[in-house]
Motif scaffolding. Structure first.
Motif, short mmCIF file in Angstrom:
data_model
loop_
_atom_site.label_atom_id
_atom_site.label_comp_id
_atom_site.label_asym_id
_atom_site.label_seq_id
_atom_site.Cartn_x
_atom_site.Cartn_y
_atom_site.Cartn_z
N VAL A 278 106.70 127.48 66.32
CA VAL A 278 107.47 126.26 66.02
C VAL A 278 108.19 125.76 67.27
O VAL A 278 108.47 124.57 67.39
CB VAL A 278 108.44 126.48 64.83
N THR A 279 108.42 126.63 68.25
CA THR A 279 109.04 126.17 69.50
C THR A 279 108.08 125.31 70.31
O THR A 279 108.48 124.72 71.31
CB THR A 279 109.52 127.36 70.38
N LYS A 280 106.83 125.22 69.86
CA LYS A 280 105.82 124.39 70.52
C LYS A 280 105.34 123.29 69.59
O LYS A 280 104.26 122.73 69.78
CB LYS A 280 104.63 125.26 70.95
N ASP A 281 106.14 122.97 68.60
CA ASP A 281 105.77 121.99 67.57
C ASP A 281 105.42 120.65 68.21
O ASP A 281 106.04 120.25 69.21
CB ASP A 281 106.96 121.81 66.61
N PRO A 282 104.45 119.92 67.64
CA PRO A 282 104.12 118.59 68.17
C PRO A 282 105.30 117.62 68.11
O PRO A 282 105.40 116.73 68.95
CB PRO A 282 102.99 118.11 67.26
N LYS A 283 106.18 117.79 67.15
CA LYS A 283 107.38 116.96 67.04
C LYS A 283 108.43 117.61 67.95
O LYS A 283 108.95 118.68 67.66
CB LYS A 283 107.83 116.93 65.58
N PHE A 284 108.77 116.96 69.06
CA PHE A 284 109.61 117.58 70.08
C PHE A 284 110.97 118.00 69.55
O PHE A 284 111.47 119.07 69.90
CB PHE A 284 109.77 116.67 71.30
N VAL A 285 111.58 117.22 68.69
CA VAL A 285 112.90 117.58 68.18
C VAL A 285 112.82 118.88 67.38
O VAL A 285 113.72 119.72 67.44
CB VAL A 285 113.55 116.43 67.37
N THR A 286 111.74 119.08 66.65
CA THR A 286 111.53 120.31 65.89
C THR A 286 111.36 121.48 66.85
O THR A 286 111.98 122.54 66.68
CB THR A 286 110.29 120.16 64.99
N ALA A 287 110.53 121.29 67.85
CA ALA A 287 110.30 122.33 68.85
C ALA A 287 111.61 122.70 69.54
O ALA A 287 111.93 123.87 69.72
CB ALA A 287 109.27 121.86 69.87
N ARG A 288 112.37 121.70 69.89
CA ARG A 288 113.59 121.95 70.65
C ARG A 288 114.64 122.67 69.81
O ARG A 288 115.28 123.62 70.28
CB ARG A 288 114.16 120.62 71.17
N HIS A 289 114.84 122.25 68.56
CA HIS A 289 115.81 122.93 67.71
C HIS A 289 115.41 124.39 67.50
O HIS A 289 116.26 125.29 67.48
CB HIS A 289 115.95 122.22 66.36
N SER A 290 114.12 124.63 67.37
CA SER A 290 113.63 126.00 67.19
C SER A 290 113.85 126.82 68.46
O SER A 290 114.29 127.97 68.39
CB SER A 290 112.15 125.98 66.83
N LEU A 291 113.54 126.22 69.60
CA LEU A 291 113.73 126.92 70.88
C LEU A 291 115.20 127.24 71.12
O LEU A 291 115.55 128.31 71.61
CB LEU A 291 113.15 126.08 72.02
N GLN A 292 116.07 126.31 70.74
CA GLN A 292 117.50 126.53 70.94
C GLN A 292 118.05 127.65 70.06
O GLN A 292 119.10 128.20 70.36
CB GLN A 292 118.27 125.24 70.70
N ALA A 293 117.36 127.98 68.98
CA ALA A 293 117.82 129.03 68.07
C ALA A 293 117.13 130.37 68.29
O ALA A 293 117.65 131.40 67.84
CB ALA A 293 117.59 128.58 66.62
N ILE A 294 116.01 130.39 68.98
CA ILE A 294 115.18 131.59 69.04
C ILE A 294 115.89 132.78 69.68
O ILE A 294 115.58 133.93 69.36
CB ILE A 294 113.82 131.28 69.74
N TRP A 295 116.83 132.55 70.55
CA TRP A 295 117.55 133.65 71.20
C TRP A 295 118.24 134.56 70.19
O TRP A 295 118.41 135.76 70.44
CB TRP A 295 118.57 133.12 72.22
N LYS A 296 118.60 134.01 69.02
CA LYS A 296 119.31 134.79 68.01
C LYS A 296 118.45 135.93 67.46
O LYS A 296 118.98 136.93 66.98
CB LYS A 296 119.79 133.88 66.88
N VAL A 297 117.14 135.79 67.56
CA VAL A 297 116.25 136.88 67.15
C VAL A 297 116.54 138.12 68.01
O VAL A 297 116.45 139.25 67.53
CB VAL A 297 114.76 136.46 67.25
N GLY A 298 116.92 137.91 69.24
CA GLY A 298 117.23 139.01 70.15
C GLY A 298 118.45 139.81 69.78
O GLY A 298 118.69 140.89 70.33
N LEU A 299 119.21 139.33 68.82
CA LEU A 299 120.39 140.06 68.35
C LEU A 299 120.02 141.16 67.35
O LEU A 299 120.87 141.95 66.95
CB LEU A 299 121.41 139.10 67.71
N ALA A 300 118.76 141.21 66.95
CA ALA A 300 118.31 142.13 65.91
C ALA A 300 117.92 143.50 66.45
O ALA A 300 117.32 144.29 65.73
CB ALA A 300 117.16 141.51 65.12
N GLY A 301 118.21 143.77 67.69
CA GLY A 301 117.92 145.08 68.26
C GLY A 301 117.10 145.01 69.53
O GLY A 301 116.57 143.96 69.89
#
Length: 183
Positions: free
Chosen positions: A86-109
């Motif tokens: 989804v960070t590579k979504d064709p709709k740039f705003v969707t991709a960007r919002h996803s990319l801006q949140a993806i770092w939080k996955v790194g909090l899981a260990g």
């Protein structure tokens, strides 16, 4: 899941954008902490990552990123590629919002932190052919910074600064470095 949270998830389907937004913000706020209901919505959110509506794709990626800290079974290790897509979504705003949140996955260990950092580093190095690649790079550096601020892993800082050093355009190198230097 408590009744209010159930209502928020139902309200995401409202025709009223204000009701949708209120539901979104309440769910994001709730998932900033660990919750005990992550698996009640996990499969639906995973399915929504490919939903025809870009809003649903974006919300699903953001919610799953937030919920990864509430994932004791480590499902995210298997599901990360779908969220990353989804960070590579064709709709740039969707991709960007996803990319801006993806770092939080790194909090899981540590395992997921490594997966996230590796993906962000690889994307930074290889996104020059993407539209708006300077914004993508900016979001990556900011995501690495957010992750570092929470986990205080010096390796993350080192990787981020090494990425910034590879940027030839001094304007952007300075901009990316500025995101990192504000301590």
């Amino acid at each position: 899941m408590d009744k209010n949270t159930q209502i928020y998830f139902e309200n995401l389907k409202s025709k009223d954008k204000n009701i949708q937004y209120e539901a979104y913000t309440n769910i994001m706020e709730a998932t900033n902490e660990q919750v005990n209901w992550a698996y009640e919505v996990w499969d639906q959110l995973k399915g929504d990552l490919t939903h025809p509506d870009h809003h649903q794709r974006s919300r699903a990626a953001q919610f799953l990123a937030n919920l990864s800290k509430s994932d004791p079974s480590q499902r995210m290790l298997e599901d990360f590629p779908a969220v990353w897509e989804v960070t590579k979504d064709p709709k740039f705003v969707t991709a960007r919002h996803s990319l801006q949140a993806i770092w939080k996955v790194g909090l899981a260990g540590p395992k997921l932190r490594e997966v996230v950092v590796d993906h962000l580093v690889e994307r930074f190095r290889n996104c020059e052919n993407e539209k708006n690649y300077t914004l993508i790079r900016s979001d990556i550096i900011q995501g690495l910074r957010h992750l570092y601020d929470v986990v205080k892993d010096e390796e993350i800082e080192q990787k981020a600064l090494e990425l910034v050093d590879t940027v030839e355009d001094s304007k952007y190198r300075k901009k990316y470095l500025g995101k990192w230097r504000k301590k």
